[in-house]
Design an enzyme around this catalytic site. Structure first.
Site, PDB file in Angstrom:
ATOM      1  N   LYS A 175       0.860  -1.190   0.000  1.00 19.46           N
ATOM      2  CA  LYS A 175       0.000   0.000   0.000  1.00 19.46           C
ATOM      3  C   LYS A 175       0.893   1.236   0.000  1.00 19.46           C
ATOM      4  CE  LYS A 175      -1.697   2.827   3.069  1.00 19.46           C
ATOM      5  NZ  LYS A 175      -1.767   4.060   2.281  1.00 19.46           N
ATOM      6  N   GLY A 229       5.460   7.751   9.941  1.00 21.38           N
ATOM      7  CA  GLY A 229       5.612   8.490  11.199  1.00 21.38           C
ATOM      8  C   GLY A 229       5.489   7.606  12.443  1.00 21.38           C
ATOM      9  N   THR A 232       1.796   6.613  13.594  1.00 20.68           N
ATOM     10  CA  THR A 232       1.241   5.536  12.767  1.00 20.68           C
ATOM     11  C   THR A 232       1.937   4.220  13.118  1.00 20.68           C
ATOM     12  OG1 THR A 232       1.105   7.194  11.026  1.00 20.68           O
ATOM     13  CG2 THR A 232       0.569   4.964  10.406  1.00 20.68           C
ATOM     14  N   GLY A 233       3.243   4.287  13.302  1.00 19.84           N
ATOM     15  CA  GLY A 233       4.012   3.090  13.652  1.00 19.84           C
ATOM     16  C   GLY A 233       3.486   2.437  14.927  1.00 19.84           C
ATOM     17  N   GLU A 250      10.322   1.554  10.023  1.00 17.86           N
ATOM     18  CA  GLU A 250      11.263   2.650   9.732  1.00 17.86           C
ATOM     19  C   GLU A 250      10.500   3.933  10.011  1.00 17.86           C
ATOM     20  OE1 GLU A 250      14.381   2.436   8.805  1.00 17.86           O
ATOM     21  OE2 GLU A 250      14.531   0.309   8.317  1.00 17.86           O
ATOM     22  N   CYS A 284      13.535  11.655   6.077  1.00 19.58           N
ATOM     23  CA  CYS A 284      13.567  11.136   7.459  1.00 19.58           C
ATOM     24  C   CYS A 284      14.921  11.391   8.112  1.00 19.58           C
ATOM     25  CB  CYS A 284      13.237   9.648   7.454  1.00 19.58           C
ATOM     26  SG  CYS A 284      14.306   8.714   6.357  1.00 19.58           S
ATOM     27  N   GLU A 385       9.670  16.453  14.773  1.00 17.14           N
ATOM     28  CA  GLU A 385      10.275  16.199  13.472  1.00 17.14           C
ATOM     29  C   GLU A 385      10.096  17.352  12.466  1.00 17.14           C
ATOM     30  OE1 GLU A 385       8.822  12.802  11.292  1.00 17.14           O
ATOM     31  OE2 GLU A 385      10.822  12.410  10.496  1.00 17.14           O
TER      32      GLU A 385
HETATM   33  P1  NAD Z   1       2.422   8.501   7.789  1.00 19.11           P
HETATM   34  O1  NAD Z   1       2.770   7.721   9.010  1.00 19.11           O
HETATM   35  O2  NAD Z   1       1.361   9.520   7.885  1.00 19.11           O
HETATM   36  O3  NAD Z   1       1.957   7.534   6.615  1.00 19.11           O
HETATM   37  C1  NAD Z   1       2.783   6.501   6.133  1.00 19.11           C
HETATM   38  C2  NAD Z   1       1.919   5.427   5.519  1.00 19.11           C
HETATM   39  O4  NAD Z   1       1.125   4.839   6.553  1.00 19.11           O
HETATM   40  C3  NAD Z   1       0.939   5.928   4.449  1.00 19.11           C
HETATM   41  O5  NAD Z   1       0.864   4.976   3.421  1.00 19.11           O
HETATM   42  C4  NAD Z   1      -0.367   6.007   5.214  1.00 19.11           C
HETATM   43  O6  NAD Z   1      -1.513   5.877   4.406  1.00 19.11           O
HETATM   44  C5  NAD Z   1      -0.232   4.808   6.148  1.00 19.11           C
HETATM   45  N1  NAD Z   1      -1.088   4.845   7.343  1.00 19.11           N
HETATM   46  C6  NAD Z   1      -1.620   5.927   7.958  1.00 19.11           C
HETATM   47  N2  NAD Z   1      -2.374   5.534   9.024  1.00 19.11           N
HETATM   48  C7  NAD Z   1      -2.298   4.188   9.074  1.00 19.11           C
HETATM   49  C8  NAD Z   1      -2.851   3.193   9.941  1.00 19.11           C
HETATM   50  N3  NAD Z   1      -3.627   3.515  10.977  1.00 19.11           N
HETATM   51  N4  NAD Z   1      -2.555   1.899   9.717  1.00 19.11           N
HETATM   52  C9  NAD Z   1      -1.749   1.549   8.693  1.00 19.11           C
HETATM   53  N5  NAD Z   1      -1.213   2.441   7.825  1.00 19.11           N
HETATM   54  C10 NAD Z   1      -1.485   3.742   8.010  1.00 19.11           C
HETATM   55  O7  NAD Z   1       3.793   9.099   7.251  1.00 19.11           O
HETATM   56  P2  NAD Z   1       3.992  10.074   6.019  1.00 19.11           P
HETATM   57  O8  NAD Z   1       3.500  11.419   6.435  1.00 19.11           O
HETATM   58  O9  NAD Z   1       3.461   9.440   4.785  1.00 19.11           O
HETATM   59  O10 NAD Z   1       5.603  10.073   5.875  1.00 19.11           O
HETATM   60  C11 NAD Z   1       6.423  10.874   6.630  1.00 19.11           C
HETATM   61  C12 NAD Z   1       7.027  10.099   7.782  1.00 19.11           C
HETATM   62  O11 NAD Z   1       7.735   8.978   7.288  1.00 19.11           O
HETATM   63  C13 NAD Z   1       8.048  10.902   8.541  1.00 19.11           C
HETATM   64  O12 NAD Z   1       7.877  10.711   9.915  1.00 19.11           O
HETATM   65  C14 NAD Z   1       9.381  10.321   8.073  1.00 19.11           C
HETATM   66  O13 NAD Z   1      10.438  10.501   8.973  1.00 19.11           O
HETATM   67  C15 NAD Z   1       9.018   8.897   7.906  1.00 19.11           C
HETATM   68  N6  NAD Z   1       9.996   8.224   7.052  1.00 19.11           N
HETATM   69  C16 NAD Z   1      10.930   7.400   7.627  1.00 19.11           C
HETATM   70  C17 NAD Z   1      11.904   6.773   6.840  1.00 19.11           C
HETATM   71  C18 NAD Z   1      12.968   5.878   7.437  1.00 19.11           C
HETATM   72  O14 NAD Z   1      13.714   5.280   6.681  1.00 19.11           O
HETATM   73  N7  NAD Z   1      13.080   5.763   8.744  1.00 19.11           N
HETATM   74  C19 NAD Z   1      11.914   6.997   5.457  1.00 19.11           C
HETATM   75  C20 NAD Z   1      10.947   7.837   4.910  1.00 19.11           C
HETATM   76  C21 NAD Z   1       9.987   8.442   5.718  1.00 19.11           C
END
Ligand code: NAD
Length: 489
Positions: A175, A229, A232-233, A250, A284, A385
């Protein structure tokens, strides 16, 4: 405009509900594509296809050398369509096309790396302590993998998950972020062209709270790999407990960049900018926390501000553009609020701190590259962040203080140290609690080296040998060559 579809069990299908989402160019808010909006029932169908392909299909038992060959074929197709993919990524994310071209080269490199690794792991023979026996360890695929990716590096993050999962013999449902699905859709077309068997790779398109939540909870998914984020994690960790899924996370970063007075000054200024202003800081591992030795602090900030003023904002398709817009209006508003909070807490705006005034940038989600000084670790701008083109500057006077400031964070993704004193650099690095630390460099990564975070920046490592191991189970096989009754009972 054609509606782009989900890919389930080897076929491109509309969503069951018929819902469609518009995809927006963040430079001018034009609709650039329409995609099927999946929901829980589509996700269940995709998971069922992946389950069937894993349990009843041949993929998991296909010789690793053949799986590797197919992953290599995907790399070749990405190289063939590099320009088309780069342009799609830029129109969807706003980043410059030149950055997207680097991404596409990196992505092809990731597929090539895991293609090469696929048949290099023959397991391990263990010296058995039991007479007349053999003992060995083999690695097997985990099963059905759910893969959820963010919007900032859509295809790069996808490649870190797709390539090792396939090389190790898993089946999967991906997804992508609902905001930036276009390059992921294209790569699924390329995987179909490469000949990946039906059901092995499945793509659902839709929001996190329905599609992502179903992937995280569903008991037919064996592993969930998530990049995004922290909040969400945490939700995904809870959902994944339903059947104790394998978990790879991640998450975000708030990455320190320590500059000692003895560092090469111009290089450190240049790299402090590279650390944070590529892709408008939506990285990130962006080095958003600049920690500068007090004796050079004022000169350093002055030199930084002079250069930041010259950053050219614009359309990612214009060759003179150095920084594009933020991803969405929603995200722009978050960055505006983040800087306003910093100002209220006492940070000084040395440059930026606002939206640009040029008329041609008004339809895009632009924010000026920003340097905040007079920052201390108790401020939200230093701890949160932010994920925008904003750098905070703190001062230190001793090596111990620099390391203490760098570690004062819930995150532990990456960090940098600039100094000409290598022993000092090594002392700092040994104490910095981060998954990647650069000495006299920033933001560098490559497929051969592991990537991931300490503390709340995540669990597990992508890329490198560990990137393949995340997609493998380990089985110990013991064989008694002289079976005899024990006669205890
Ligand atoms: P996000 O957590 O909002 O969304 C990431 C993904 O999770 C999207 O596909 C979203 O639809 C999905 N999601 C949202 N709610 C969910 C749920 N309840 N259950 C399952 N999936 C769900 O993050 P974002 O705004 O898309 O990306 C930015 C974040 O990603 C930043 O915090 C950044 O640091 C992080 N990031 C980390 C790395 C790394 O390697 N550590 C790399 C890239 C981005």
């Amino acid at each position: 405009m054609n509606i782009k579809k989900q890919f389930i069990d080897g076929a491109w299908v509309a969503s069951e509900s018929g819902a469609v989402r518009e995809i927006i160019n963040p430079f001018n808010q034009e609709v650039i594509a329409k995609v099927a909006e999946s929901d829980e029932s589509d996700t269940k169908a995709a998971i069922a296809a992946a389950r069937k392909a894993f349990d009843d299909g041949d993929w998991a038992s296909t010789p690793a050398i053949e799986r590797g060959g197919l992953v290599r074929r995907i790399a070749e197709l990405i190289e063939r369509d590099r320009e088309e993919l780069a342009e799609l990524e830029s129109i969807d994310t706003g980043k410059t096309v030149e950055e997207s071209r680097w991404d596409m080269d990196d992505i092809a490199g990731v597929f090539r790396y895991f293609a090469d690794m696929a048949d290099k792991d023959g397991g391990e023979i263990i010296e058995s302590p039991i007479p007349n026996s053999t003992s060995r360890v083999v690695h097997e695929p985990v099963g059905v993998c759910g893969q959820i990716t963010p919007w900032n590096y859509p295809l790069l993050q996808a490649s870190w998950k797709l390539a090792p999962a396939l090389a190790a013999g898993n089946t999967l449902v991906m997804k992508p972020s609902e905001i930036t699905p276009l390059t992921s859709i294209k790569v699924f077309e390329l995987m179909e062209e490469a000949g990946v068997p039906a059901g092995v790779v499945n793509l659902v398109l839709g929001p996190g709270n329905s599609v992502g939540a179903e992937l995280s909870e569903n008991n037919d998914v064996d592993l969930i790999s998530f990049t995004g984020g922290i909040e969400t994690g945490k939700r995904i960790m809870q959902a994944a407990s339903s059947n104790v899924k394998n978990l790879a996370l991640e998450l975000g970063g708030k990455n320190p960049n320590i500059v000692f007075a003895d560092a090469a000054f111009e290089t450190a200024v240049d790299q402090a900018m590279n650390a944070v202003f590529f892709h408008a800081g939506q990285i990130c591992s962006a080095g958003t926390r600049l920690i500068v030795e007090d004796s050079i602090h004022d000169n350093f900030v002055e030199a930084l501000v002079e250069r930041v003023k010259k950053i050219k904002l614009g359309n990612g398709f214009d060759a003179s553009t150095q920084m594009g817009p933020l991803i969405s209006e929603d995200h722009l508003n978050k960055v505006i609020q983040y800087v306003e909070n910093g100002k209220k807490e006492g940070a000084t705006v040395a440059v930026g701190g606002d939206r640009p005034e040029e008329p041609e940038l008004q339809n895009g989600f632009f924010y000026l590259p920003t340097v905040l000084t007079d920052c201390t670790t108790d401020m939200s701008v230093v701890q949160d962040e932010g994920f925008g083109p904003v750098i905070t500057v703190e001062k230190f006077s001793t090596e111990e203080e620099a390391v203490r400031l760098a570690n004062d964070s819930i995150y532990g993704l990456s960090g940098g140290v600039f100094t000409n004193d290598i022993a000092k650099a090594e002392r700092c690095v040994a104490k910095m609690r981060m998954g990647t630390v650069w000495i006299n460099d920033v933001n560098l990564y490559f497929p051969q080296a592991p990537w991931g975070g300490y503390k709340q920046s995540g669990i597990g490592r992508e890329l490198g040998k560990t990137g393949l191991e995340e997609y493998q189970e380990t089985k110990h096989i013991f064989q008694n060559l002289k079976p005899e009754s024990v006669n205890w009972f």
